[in-house]
Design a protein around this motif. Structure first.
Motif, mmCIF file in Angstrom:
data_model
loop_
_atom_site.group_PDB
_atom_site.id
_atom_site.type_symbol
_atom_site.label_atom_id
_atom_site.label_comp_id
_atom_site.label_asym_id
_atom_site.label_seq_id
_atom_site.Cartn_x
_atom_site.Cartn_y
_atom_site.Cartn_z
ATOM 1 N N UNK A 187 0.851 -1.193 0.000
ATOM 2 C CA UNK A 187 0.000 0.000 0.000
ATOM 3 C C UNK A 187 0.883 1.238 0.000
ATOM 4 N N UNK A 188 1.239 1.727 -1.171
ATOM 5 C CA UNK A 188 2.161 2.862 -1.228
ATOM 6 C C UNK A 188 1.449 4.218 -1.231
ATOM 7 N N UNK A 189 2.226 5.252 -1.116
ATOM 8 C CA UNK A 189 1.686 6.619 -1.112
ATOM 9 C C UNK A 189 2.701 7.550 -1.764
ATOM 10 N N UNK A 190 2.199 8.560 -2.420
ATOM 11 C CA UNK A 190 3.091 9.521 -3.070
ATOM 12 C C UNK A 190 2.369 10.826 -3.357
ATOM 13 N N UNK A 191 2.952 11.636 -4.205
ATOM 14 C CA UNK A 191 2.379 12.953 -4.476
ATOM 15 C C UNK A 191 2.406 13.308 -5.958
ATOM 16 N N UNK A 192 1.272 13.757 -6.424
ATOM 17 C CA UNK A 192 1.096 14.181 -7.807
ATOM 18 C C UNK A 192 1.464 15.658 -7.847
ATOM 19 N N UNK A 193 2.761 15.927 -7.948
ATOM 20 C CA UNK A 193 3.259 17.218 -7.477
ATOM 21 C C UNK A 193 3.371 18.339 -8.502
ATOM 22 N N UNK A 194 3.332 17.996 -9.793
ATOM 23 C CA UNK A 194 3.322 19.065 -10.789
ATOM 24 C C UNK A 194 1.895 19.569 -10.965
ATOM 25 N N UNK A 195 1.754 20.763 -11.503
ATOM 26 C CA UNK A 195 0.402 21.174 -11.870
ATOM 27 C C UNK A 195 0.075 22.628 -11.653
ATOM 28 N N UNK A 246 7.254 10.940 -5.960
ATOM 29 C CA UNK A 246 6.906 12.353 -6.100
ATOM 30 C C UNK A 246 7.168 12.727 -7.550
ATOM 31 N N UNK A 247 6.100 13.124 -8.255
ATOM 32 C CA UNK A 247 6.227 13.254 -9.710
ATOM 33 C C UNK A 247 7.094 14.426 -10.159
ATOM 34 N N UNK A 302 -0.053 8.981 -15.265
ATOM 35 C CA UNK A 302 -0.518 7.847 -16.077
ATOM 36 C C UNK A 302 0.325 6.601 -15.886
ATOM 37 N N UNK A 303 1.429 6.745 -15.144
ATOM 38 C CA UNK A 303 2.278 5.557 -14.973
ATOM 39 C C UNK A 303 2.851 5.410 -13.561
ATOM 40 N N UNK A 304 2.438 6.251 -12.627
ATOM 41 C CA UNK A 304 3.045 6.239 -11.287
ATOM 42 C C UNK A 304 2.884 4.904 -10.577
ATOM 43 N N UNK A 305 1.763 4.227 -10.851
ATOM 44 C CA UNK A 305 1.517 2.923 -10.222
ATOM 45 C C UNK A 305 2.548 1.891 -10.656
ATOM 46 N N UNK A 306 3.183 2.134 -11.796
ATOM 47 C CA UNK A 306 4.248 1.233 -12.261
ATOM 48 C C UNK A 306 5.555 1.507 -11.526
ATOM 49 N N UNK A 307 5.705 2.729 -11.063
ATOM 50 C CA UNK A 307 6.957 3.141 -10.419
ATOM 51 C C UNK A 307 7.032 2.696 -8.958
#
Length: 851
Positions: free
Chosen positions: A96-104, A147-148, A525-530
């Motif tokens: 169960x990972x966590x991260x941040x969609x940080x650009x935008x 972190x994107x 669109x690909x963070x779940x792969x990372x």
RNA sequence: GCCGGGAUGGCGGAAUUGGUAGACGCGCGGGACUCAAAAUCCCGUGUCCUCAAAGGAUGUGUGGGUUCGAGUCCCACUCCCGGCACCA
């Protein structure tokens, strides 16, 4: 690993007997367990272990906004974590990972307003949100954080772009695009809602600009295939509708007195005997050549007028049909009819061929248009009521169903049959060809903004458009840039000479970089792969502070950031088994991620085609039935509640409000109910022990085991909690044995993890409540024999009305039950002196006597 | 306009898919403990008839239907929420 488990049990040895405080000290205990869990690495997923079945449980990562985490996040993440913990206790190796969609855009808009650099505010928001997320007490494996906006990550976003580019799936072209005058950037179709910018609410205009696109249209048909996916039906149908696959035919019409032709797209060629006019979109390139001299002025004026309208203005004018005659006629080869060609803005350039053939008798829009311009209306389908008379009002316009008339070889057929017969005819005659059209447009990915992932392309005077070579990635986003919008279409990056000036990767001559950045949806669109391989590829840089860069478990080898994702880990961990997030992403993120996955599959990088096997949308938490937002000023912060009641109580209260998929309206009064509940369980366990369980109690424990497991599996946390409350209420009266108390604590563990860990230790359980010896699962086994009732209450009805109740043994026969029922006083009153017509017996439920 | 989802006490919501409507919680009323308050515990709580109990009537948005029996199924309608929207 062996070493580790021994240190674990030493560090938190079970406390057999100790005096417990009278009241449960939530904040203290929660901090304690958060610390121990982290020290023990309890939630560090063993990425290479094959001992248990893997389970990848993912929640959509947050955007690091200045609003921090609100109750909606807690609802979402709390529910996800409850499910993840449940799956772990059921014996899965849960990730169960966590991260941040940080650009935008928001960080950038904030920067423009406040002058704080987006990198700075984003970092600050992330660190605050990390703290909040830790206080939630979820099973996040922080070493896998993504972190994107980290160059180590967006290096691979750029690399992916290059793979798409090489395959011809990323291209640059001039096209009419959506432009937000406030955000000063183009937007994807998906980001325009009702003609308004999804981010800022400004009316969107159309501009002809040269932009980057992904060829998502090439994947339209494959994106319509949801085989093997456990997704909400609604989400699937939203994507289906968004893709909008339409089978039809392109028909060519000759233009009278000219060698020109015009092509229309239609799904209803069956009605073509009733075609009386043709309409062309104002933007259509043929408009000029079709317009005759005497009509030129009027057409020109009309087109100018259409161009000046914004999207919303055009939409507001939906009611009123407008248009202007070009002076040309198209010849309907079926009938020889000369159809006047009009220009009208109700025909859209970007669907079909941008030209429509008008059949006013059987299309309501065409009827309105024909009515306004006095164009003849011909009936070619009989009315459902058998009517074959003239169509003189909009109510008589019959769009489908019925029987073909006045249509020669189609007469007597139903439209569906007539469609294919007509298509065959037209193709045979050679003036048309079957085609498939999609509503879905290619994905416009460039943005004229600063805070995003740079597009790795260089423009060279002699070589043209050249991709940056992979070894030169990442193309770093420069920090020192004037990110204020310039009021034109130029991107902020264009002002950085240092960034723009480079050399051509092909010829080495001086060249310029692409200055647009990517849509943030590319990053997500690909963070779940990372995630599974993120620490695996994380560069170790001693200059960077923080623990996440330096902690590596012993069985993962340290690698440099040489791939987007590791083959072995990807094979093991993907696709995502459970994905949880908002329904608002149905036609954006969820579609894009599927597209990326399919492309990566085709490129041979992965062996699966769908990223998310099971999908669940959480509901929305509102305040006074309105969406929480800063502008409304109704945002509820979770922090104060967590501080006062603890995360367990707060999480549980949110889940107790209603079904997870439905959300609810926030009301801070109800939380006391959950606080009382936890307090009650605490008192029960610390003060109401019995040596042996009452049989009824034991039965309820086992019924509860079944119910809670069943409910959590279906995301019905509210009823799971209710069942636990019922069980607790009885135990509070009857007392509870140590073994049964342990069961209760286990059932509570996914919902109230800290509290349960504490109670588990108190009851002498071995750390952790979430783990179990190899051969067992931590989740209790339901024993149907123990749950079985010996007696049940029969409901007695006379003529369907409840007249009494009776306790009977479960295995009573029908005859026995009915005869016993007839002896009940109140029942006698209703059946006495009446003839019994029917006796209905539902075993273990009811008896109904019909008199 | 089209496609989804929904409407159940004062409130949030349950109801094994046709079988006790209102689980569980909030709120409210009453009581116990207390000098008092908070906290806690106990009892009650859809509406109406009945002093009360026993009992009865009524009750799941509206109107009809199927059934021994309908919150659940069928037909018609009203309102609310979400999505799409001049898509040919």
């Amino acid at each position: 690993m062996k070493k580790k488990s021994s240190t674990r049990s030493k560090a938190v040895a079970p406390r057999k007997s100790r005096t417990m405080p009278k009241k449960y000290q939530a904040p203290l205990i929660e901090k304690k367990w958060q610390r121990i869990w982290e020290e023990q690495g309890l939630f560090k997923t063993e990425m290479f272990s094959n001992k248990k079945q893997k389970y990848y449980c993912l929640v959509m990562f947050p955007y690091p906004s200045g609003d921090k985490l609100h109750v909606g996040h807690w609802y979402n993440y709390g529910g996800t974590d409850t499910f993840a913990r449940f799956m772990r206790m059921k014996g899965h190796n849960v990730f169960e990972p966590m991260g941040f969609d940080a650009f935008g855009l928001p960080a950038e808009n904030y920067a423009i307003k406040s002058g704080v650099h987006p990198a700075k505010s984003t970092a600050k928001n992330i660190s605050y949100m990390r703290k909040q997320l830790r206080s939630l007490g979820a099973m996040y494996d922080w070493e896998k954080e993504v972190v994107t906006c980290d160059p180590e990550y967006y290096k691979w976003t750029q690399w992916l772009f290059l793979q798409f580019y090489k395959k011809g799936l990323a291209y640059r072209t001039k096209a009419p695009v959506n432009w937000c005058p406030h955000c000063q950037t183009v937007l994807a179709n998906e980001q325009v809602q009702n003609g308004i910018c999804e981010r800022c609410g400004t009316a969107v205009t159309k501009k002809d600009l040269t932009q980057w696109f992904f060829k998502i249209r090439d994947y339209a048909d494959r994106l319509l295939d949801f085989k093997g996916l456990t997704w909400p039906e609604k989400t699937k149908s939203m994507q289906e509708h968004w893709i909008g696959r339409k089978e039809g035919i392109n028909i060519r019409y000759r233009i009278k007195d000219s060698d020109k032709e015009i092509t229309v797209f239609t799904t209803r060629p069956d009605t073509n005997f009733g075609a009386t006019f043709v309409v062309i979109a104002p933007e259509h390139p043929l408009v000029d050549s079709l317009t005759t001299m005497e009509n030129e002025a009027a057409v020109h004026d009309y087109i100018q007028d259409a161009k000046s309208k914004s999207e919303i203005e055009r939409m507001n004018d939906v009611r009123e049909k407008t248009g202007v005659f070009t002076g040309s006629y198209a010849i309907n080869d079926l009938t020889g009819y000369e159809m006047p060609v009009y220009v009208a803005d109700y025909v859209l350039m970007d669907f079909g061929t941008g030209v429509v053939v008008g059949v006013p008798g059987h299309d309501r829009r065409d009827f309105e248009f024909a009515n306004k311009f006095s164009i003849p209306i011909i009936r070619v389908i009989q009315g459902i009521d058998g009517n074959t008379g003239p169509i003189d009002s909009i109510d008589k316009v019959q769009e489908d169903d019925g029987i073909m008339v006045h249509s020669e070889f189609l007469n007597g057929l139903h439209p569906t049959e007539a469609i294919s017969k007509m298509m065959d005819y037209i193709e045979k005659k050679g003036f048309g060809k079957r085609v498939i059209n999609y509503r879905l447009k290619d994905w416009l990915l460039s943005r004229q903004r600063y805070w995003g992932c740079p597009i790795p392309i260089v423009y060279c005077k002699s070589c043209g458009e050249v991709p940056v070579s992979e070894k030169d990635l990442p193309v770093l986003l420069p920090e020192k840039v004037n990110y204020l919008p310039k009021g034109d279409e130029r991107s902020p990056l264009g002002t950085s000479k240092q960034f723009v000036h480079t050399t051509c990767p092909k010829c080495g001559e001086s060249a310029e970089r692409e200055v647009d950045t990517m849509d943030t949806f590319v990053c997500s669109s690909w963070y779940f792969l990372r995630y599974p391989s993120s620490d695996f590829f994380r560069e170790i840089d001693s200059s960077k502070k923080g623990s996440k860069q330096t902690h590596f478990s012993k069985n993962t080898h340290i690698s440099h950031n040489v791939h987007a994702f590791d083959q072995k880990l990807t094979k093991k961990w993907l696709p995502v088994d459970m994905y949880i997030g908002g329904a608002e992403h149905a036609c954006m993120h969820l579609l894009y991620a599927r597209f990326f996955t399919k492309v990566l599959h085709d490129l041979g990088y992965i062996d699966f085609e769908e990223p998310f096997t099971r999908l669940v949308h959480q509901g929305i938490i509102t305040k006074n039935s309105a969406k929480m937002s800063k502008s409304r000023g109704n945002v509820v912060s979770p922090d104060a509640f967590v501080k006062r009641y603890g995360s367990d109580v707060f999480r549980m209260y949110l889940l107790f409000m209603g079904p997870f998929t439905e959300g609810g309206d926030w009301d801070d009064r109800g939380i006391t109910g959950l606080a009382r509940f936890i307090e009650k369980v605490y008192t029960l366990i610390t003060q109401k022990k019995t040596d042996i369980d009452d049989p009824e109690m034991l039965r309820l424990i086992h019924k509860t085991i079944r119910k809670v497991g069943f409910d959590i599996e279906r995301f019905q946390f509210n009823t799971a909690i209710a069942a636990l409350m019922e069980c607790t209420n009885m135990a509070y009266k009857k007392g509870l044995s140590r073994d049964s108390a342990k069961f209760l604590v286990k059932l509570l563990a996914p919902l109230a993890p800290h509290f349960s860990e504490e109670m588990w230790g108190y009851l002498g359980g071995k750390f952790s409540v979430f783990d179990a010896p190899m051969s067992e699962t931590a989740w209790p086994q339901f024993d149907s024999a123990l749950a079985a009732e010996t007696e049940v209450e029969l409901v007695i009805q006379v003529n369907g009305k409840v007249r009494g109740r009776l306790m009977v043994s479960v295995d009573i026969s029908k005859e026995e039950a009915i005869s016993q029922v007839k002896e009940v006083e109140n029942v006698k009153r209703y059946i006495e002196g009446k003839t019994i017509r029917k006796e209905i017996y539902v075993p273990k439920k009811l008896v109904n006597i019909v008199v």
